[in-house]
Enzyme design. Structure first.
Site, PDB file in Angstrom:
ATOM      1  N   ASN A 113     -10.304  -3.091   2.058  1.00 56.69           N
ATOM      2  CA  ASN A 113      -9.941  -3.039   0.646  1.00 56.69           C
ATOM      3  C   ASN A 113     -11.198  -2.744  -0.169  1.00 56.69           C
ATOM      4  OD1 ASN A 113      -7.148  -3.578   0.671  1.00 56.69           O
ATOM      5  ND2 ASN A 113      -7.485  -5.771   0.804  1.00 56.69           N
ATOM      6  N   HIS A 117       0.817  -1.225   0.000  1.00 60.91           N
ATOM      7  CA  HIS A 117       0.000   0.000   0.000  1.00 60.91           C
ATOM      8  C   HIS A 117       0.849   1.272   0.000  1.00 60.91           C
ATOM      9  CE1 HIS A 117      -3.799  -2.154   0.599  1.00 60.91           C
ATOM     10  NE2 HIS A 117      -3.123  -2.950   1.392  1.00 60.91           N
TER      11      HIS A 117
END
Ligand code: NDP
Length: 493
Positions: free
Chosen positions: A122, A49
């Protein structure tokens, strides 16, 4: 203009030298400070990320769920809580394209009266693995290979073929939702099962769904590739511009609720991160609305240093036995301590805003506040230091089972293909199925998947094909046809 310590700077363009040709004098401390600071401007990149963008906003309760949770964030319809959200890709480096085919991180921080609640999800309700011991191996397959530092696709297909619990999420990833147009046009999911408990101490299991009010909009491969070339920061730019214009993006937050007793008998393990709870069994119950309405003023301070962690829960919201969630309790905070330091909770974007903080933590690298001043730093004490509050105790959780390493493909977990089949048959339409097949074929044949060993490539492709056939005969046949066609074309070229 001053030095870091406030001395006025007399010249920021010309170093202090002995004569016009130099050398530079060591006593030019302004030069030394300037270079030394520059050399240290990067903190370690997030290992996953890394590329992301964020904005502030408001969460508003629209429906009463106090029957399920005593969390103050849900205490009354109309209640507003300040929040911060960060959207990211997973596998690419900081600077990689927003348009990559990759899951998107969808991390939310709610500054509640009971401290920060982080819902770190997510844009998919499921994940590739359901045992945390497999996480680092899986992530390596999405990253660069050790020898060449390239990203050949054979690595991911090799791993997925040998870890078939991943195929549900792989199908999401290679469907059109794997390339959302931008953060505004995608859903978020808590993904894990969490728990809620109410004032009476009754617990239910829940899933969080954060659905875009802008509608899901996705790129097909060709458009995503074009956008990667035209504007690799498209998703960030789109969010910033929408907020600047006052076109504030919104999401509807809902929960699915499963009574504790259902979990023992439900047809799928409700704590398996590779599976959803079908809406027909557990319908969505609306909770509130999330709106993003304020851009950050400084990317590094507010986005790069933002730290989300599933360990940040508040009274009324709890964990579940989900094995991956259990390990994320450790790994996120651990990563922040490494990346930005032990006192990362002092950084303004991470500080609790709705609640006063009273800990006995002291010292450590980069203390910036009062560090507790002269107040007592141990507990229990006779000096009026902060004390615990038994009223926020989570109701007891019954846990049993023999300590062992249970195999991933036995017991509750044998059905690997049922939900992927539902996705193929019921969720995707003909176009969605065609796009899914095309993007899988593209990846499984892209210049020979980056592997010169023909036999190995064939083995990896055949293993994966068996899984697609088990999901659905038509799916397997379509991918096989696509792979054969692509390879014949490559051979002919
Ligand atoms: P439903 O028909 O009730 O719901 C289908 C879900 O799929 C909707 O949430 C929809 O989200 C989402 N969806 C639509 N297109 C895609 C896509 N290309 N990629 C990912 N998600 C998409 O189905 P069920 O609940 O009965 O579940 C059937 C299957 O749907 C599951 O096996 C799973 O694969 C998939 N699914 C289920 C979800 C759940 O939480 N139950 C969530 C997402 C997918 P939207 O309304 O925003 O279009």
């Amino acid at each position: 203009m001053t030095t870091a310590f406030g001395r006025p700077v007399e010249d920021n363009q010309h170093s202090l030298t002995a004569g016009p040709r130099g050398p530079v004098l060591g006593q030019d401390y302004h030069l030394i400070e300037k270079m030394a600071h520059f050399n240290r401007e990067r903190v370690p990149e997030r290992v996953v990320h890394a590329k992301g963008y964020g904005a502030y906003g408001t969460f508003t309760v629209t429906k009463d769920i106090t029957q399920y949770s005593c969390a103050k964030v849900f205490s009354a319809v109309g209640k507003k809580t300040e929040m911060f959200a960060r959207f990211s890709t997973v596998g690419g480096e900081n600077g990689s394209a927003d348009t990559a085919r990759d899951p998107r991180g969808f991390a939310m921080k709610f500054y509640t009266e009971d401290g920060n609640w982080d819902l770190v999800g997510n844009n998919t309700p499921i994940f590739f693995i359901r045992d945390p011991l497999k996480f680092s191996d899986f992530i390596r397959t999405q990253k660069r290979e050790p020898g060449t530092h390239l990203k050949p696709h054979w690595r991911r297909w090799d791993y997925w073929g040998l870890s078939p619990e991943a195929i549900h999420q792989v199908m999401f990833l290679y469907s059109d939702r794997g390339t959302p147009v931008s953060a505004r046009f995608m859903n978020g999911y808590g993904s894990h099962t969490y728990s809620l408990w109410n004032k009476a101490g009754e617990r239910v299991w829940v899933k969080f769904h954060v659905k875009t009010n802008q509608g899901n909009k996705t790129f097909v491969d060709h458009d995503a590739a074009q956008m990667t070339a035209d504007d690799p920061d498209y998703s960030a730019r789109d969010l910033i511009n929408a907020i600047k214009k006052g076109d504030f993006p919104k999401w509807t937050v809902s929960i699915q609720v499963m009574p504790e007793t259902d979990a023992e008998t439900y047809k799928w393990n409700p704590f398996d991160l590779t599976k959803v709870w079908p809406h027909g069994d557990y319908p969505l119950i609306e909770v509130g609305e999330m709106e993003l309405n304020r851009n950050v003023e400084n990317y590094f301070a507010e986005v790069e240093q933002s730290a989300f962690e599933p360990s940040n829960l508040v009274p009324g919201i709890g964990f579940s036995p989900d094995k991956v969630l259990q390990n994320r309790v450790l790994s996120y905070a651990d990563a922040h301590r490494y990346r930005i330091g032990i006192n990362y909770d002092h950084i303004p974007v991470n500080q609790a805003k709705g609640a006063a903080v009273h800990t006995y933590h002291r010292d450590g690298s980069m203390v910036t506040g009062s560090n507790g001043g002269s107040t007592v730093d141990y507990e229990p004490n006779s000096f009026g230091g902060p004390v615990e509050d038994k009223a926020v105790m989570e109701p007891p959780l019954k846990i049993n089972g023999d300590g062992a390493r249970y195999t991933t493909y036995s017991g509750d977990d044998t059905d690997l293909y049922g939900q992927p089949r539902m996705f193929w048959e019921k969720v995707l339409d003909d176009t969605g199925r065609a796009h899914l097949v095309a993007s899988i074929v593209g990846s499984m044949t892209e210049p020979n998947m980056g592997i010169d060993d023909n036999a190995k490539r064939h083995e990896i492709q055949q293993r994966m094909l068996k899984h697609w056939y088990k999901v659905h005969q038509d799916f397997g046949a379509a991918v096989e046809k696509g792979i054969n066609g692509a390879q014949q074309k490559m051979a002919a070229d």
